[in-house]
Design a protein around this motif. Structure first.
Motif, PDB file in Angstrom:
ATOM      1  N   THR A  26       0.829  -1.200   0.000  1.00 29.91           N
ATOM      2  CA  THR A  26       0.000   0.000   0.000  1.00 29.91           C
ATOM      3  C   THR A  26       0.869   1.258   0.000  1.00 29.91           C
ATOM      4  N   ASP A  27       0.214   2.400   0.047  1.00 31.55           N
ATOM      5  CA  ASP A  27       0.884   3.707   0.137  1.00 31.55           C
ATOM      6  C   ASP A  27       1.944   3.897  -0.937  1.00 31.55           C
ATOM      7  N   TRP A  28       1.656   3.408  -2.139  1.00 31.24           N
ATOM      8  CA  TRP A  28       2.586   3.589  -3.249  1.00 31.24           C
ATOM      9  C   TRP A  28       2.778   5.077  -3.529  1.00 31.24           C
ATOM     10  N   GLY A  29       4.043   5.507  -3.557  1.00 27.45           N
ATOM     11  CA  GLY A  29       4.349   6.892  -3.904  1.00 27.45           C
ATOM     12  C   GLY A  29       4.100   7.913  -2.811  1.00 27.45           C
ATOM     13  N   LYS A  30       3.695   7.469  -1.614  1.00 27.23           N
ATOM     14  CA  LYS A  30       3.448   8.401  -0.510  1.00 27.23           C
ATOM     15  C   LYS A  30       4.739   8.564   0.302  1.00 27.23           C
ATOM     16  N   ASP A  31       5.292   9.760   0.306  1.00 22.86           N
ATOM     17  CA  ASP A  31       6.561   9.997   0.959  1.00 22.86           C
ATOM     18  C   ASP A  31       6.427   9.926   2.481  1.00 22.86           C
ATOM     19  N   PHE A  32       7.540   9.669   3.152  1.00 25.84           N
ATOM     20  CA  PHE A  32       7.578   9.637   4.612  1.00 25.84           C
ATOM     21  C   PHE A  32       8.969  10.072   5.051  1.00 25.84           C
ATOM     22  N   PRO A  33       9.101  10.620   6.273  1.00 23.97           N
ATOM     23  CA  PRO A  33      10.410  11.096   6.746  1.00 23.97           C
ATOM     24  C   PRO A  33      11.348   9.939   7.050  1.00 23.97           C
ATOM     25  N   LEU A  34      12.625  10.149   6.770  1.00 23.28           N
ATOM     26  CA  LEU A  34      13.630   9.123   7.016  1.00 23.28           C
ATOM     27  C   LEU A  34      14.916   9.825   7.437  1.00 23.28           C
ATOM     28  N   ALA A  35      15.305   9.650   8.691  1.00 20.61           N
ATOM     29  CA  ALA A  35      16.498  10.322   9.207  1.00 20.61           C
ATOM     30  C   ALA A  35      17.162   9.454  10.262  1.00 20.61           C
ATOM     31  N   GLU A  36      18.470   9.586  10.398  1.00 20.68           N
ATOM     32  CA  GLU A  36      19.205   8.827  11.405  1.00 20.68           C
ATOM     33  C   GLU A  36      18.824   9.310  12.804  1.00 20.68           C
ATOM     34  N   PRO A  37      18.847   8.408  13.777  1.00 21.76           N
ATOM     35  CA  PRO A  37      18.545   8.820  15.159  1.00 21.76           C
ATOM     36  C   PRO A  37      19.656   9.723  15.699  1.00 21.76           C
ATOM     37  N   SER A  38      19.330  10.466  16.735  1.00 21.53           N
ATOM     38  CA  SER A  38      20.328  11.344  17.346  1.00 21.53           C
ATOM     39  C   SER A  38      21.411  10.501  18.012  1.00 21.53           C
ATOM     40  N   LYS A  39      22.582  11.084  18.216  1.00 22.34           N
ATOM     41  CA  LYS A  39      23.698  10.360  18.819  1.00 22.34           C
ATOM     42  C   LYS A  39      23.386   9.919  20.245  1.00 22.34           C
TER      43      LYS A  39
END
Length: 235
Positions: free
Chosen positions: A209-222
Motif C-alpha cells: 500500500t501507500d505507493w508513492g506516498k513519501d515519509f520522513p527518514l532520518a538517522e537517530p540522534s547520537k
C-alpha cells in the motif's frame, strides 16, 4: 456501465456487462503482461508500505515496513520477539526492548552480565556495522528493490483468476500454477500497482500500500544511538 455485484471479495459483472469498464484496462491483458506491468509500476514507485507475513527458512516474520530508494523503517516480529529497523543510506539501526537483547545474549551463551547489558540497550538504536553478519540478515527488510524483487515473482504457469477487490480497490488476480505458485492482485484503478501478494507454498501474505506516498527518514540522534564500531558483540 454495468453495475458490479460484490460477492465476498470477488467482483462479477451484471448480465453481459464488461467488468473492466471504467478501469485502467489491465484486466484485459494476458497474465504475463499483467505481471510485467505490475513489476514495472512497483520499480518506478518512489515508496511503498509492506505489511503482513513472510515465511523464510522455516521462520515466520511479521512485517510492517515503509520503504524508499535510500532506506526504510518499520517493525519486524519473529517468534514473539519484535524489533524496529531503520536504514538511512548504508547505515542500519536496530531498536528493541531488553527482553529481545537478553534473548540474543542467551543464544550466545551470555549470563547475568548480558542481562545487565540488555537493560542498557533497551529503547536505544544500535548501529549495525556493515561487516557484521546481522547487517546482511536484517538490511534486506529495509531495501525496497531487493525485497520486491524477491517477493513479486510468481512460480509456474501464469493465469488470470478473476476480478477481486482489496481495501475498496478493484483488482485483477493472477496466479502461478493455479495458486500453488503464488497469487498477485493488481490494481485496476490508476497505476497497476501490486496490492496483495500470496507467496508460493503458503509462505506468507503481504499487502502493498501507500505507493508513492513519501515519509520522513532520518538517522537517530547520537544520544539515542549505541555504536559498537566494526562488529556487534558475539551474541
Amino acid at each position: 456501465m454495468c453495475a458490479l455485484a460484490v460477492t465476498g471479495t470477488v467482483l462479477t459483472g451484471c448480465g453481459s456487462g464488461d467488468p473492466d469498464a471504467g478501469t485502467n484496462g489491465v484486466g484485459k491483458l494476458s497474465a504475463a503482461t499483467i505481471q510485467a506491468k505490475a513489476k514495472k509500476a512497483a520499480e518506478g514507485a518512489s515508496t511503498v508500505r509492506l505489511s503482513g507475513t513472510v515465511v523464510s527458512g522455516g521462520t515466520t516474520y511479521t512485517l510492517d515496513m515503509r520503504l524508499k530508494a535510500d532506506g526504510g523503517t518499520g517493525s519486524v516480529t519473529s517468534k514473539g520477539a519484535g524489533f524496529h529497523l531503520l536504514r538511512v543510506g548504508e547505515h542500519l539501526f536496530l531498536k528493541a526492548d531488553a527482553e529481545f537483547w537478553a534473548h540474543e545474549d542467551r543464544k550466545g551463551g551470555g549470563k547475568q552480565s548480558g542481562t545487565a547489558a540488555a537493560g542498557k540497550l533497551e529503547g536505544m538504536y544500535v548501529k549495525v556495522p556493515a561487516g557484521d553478519p546481522a547487517y546482511k540478515r536484517f538490511s534486506g527488510f529495509t531495501d525496497k528493490d531487493v525485497l520486491l524483487a524477491g517477493l513479486l515473482g510468481l512460480h509456474g504457469a501464469l493465469a488470470k483468476d478473476g476480478h477481486h477487490e482489496q481495501s475498496g480497490v478493484r483488482t485483477i488476480r493472477i496466479t502461478g500454477d493455479k495458486g500453488s505458485g503464488g497469487t498477485l492482485d493488481v490494481s485496476l484503478e490508476g497505476t497497476p500497482y501490486p496490492l496483495q501478494l500470496g507467496r508460493a507454498g503458503n509462505a506468507g501474505t503481504l499487502s502493498l500500500t501507500d505507493w508513492g506516498k513519501d515519509f520522513p527518514l532520518a538517522e537517530p540522534s547520537k544520544k539515542d544511538t549505541v555504536d559498537y564500531g566494526r562488529q556487534l558483540p558475539s551474541s
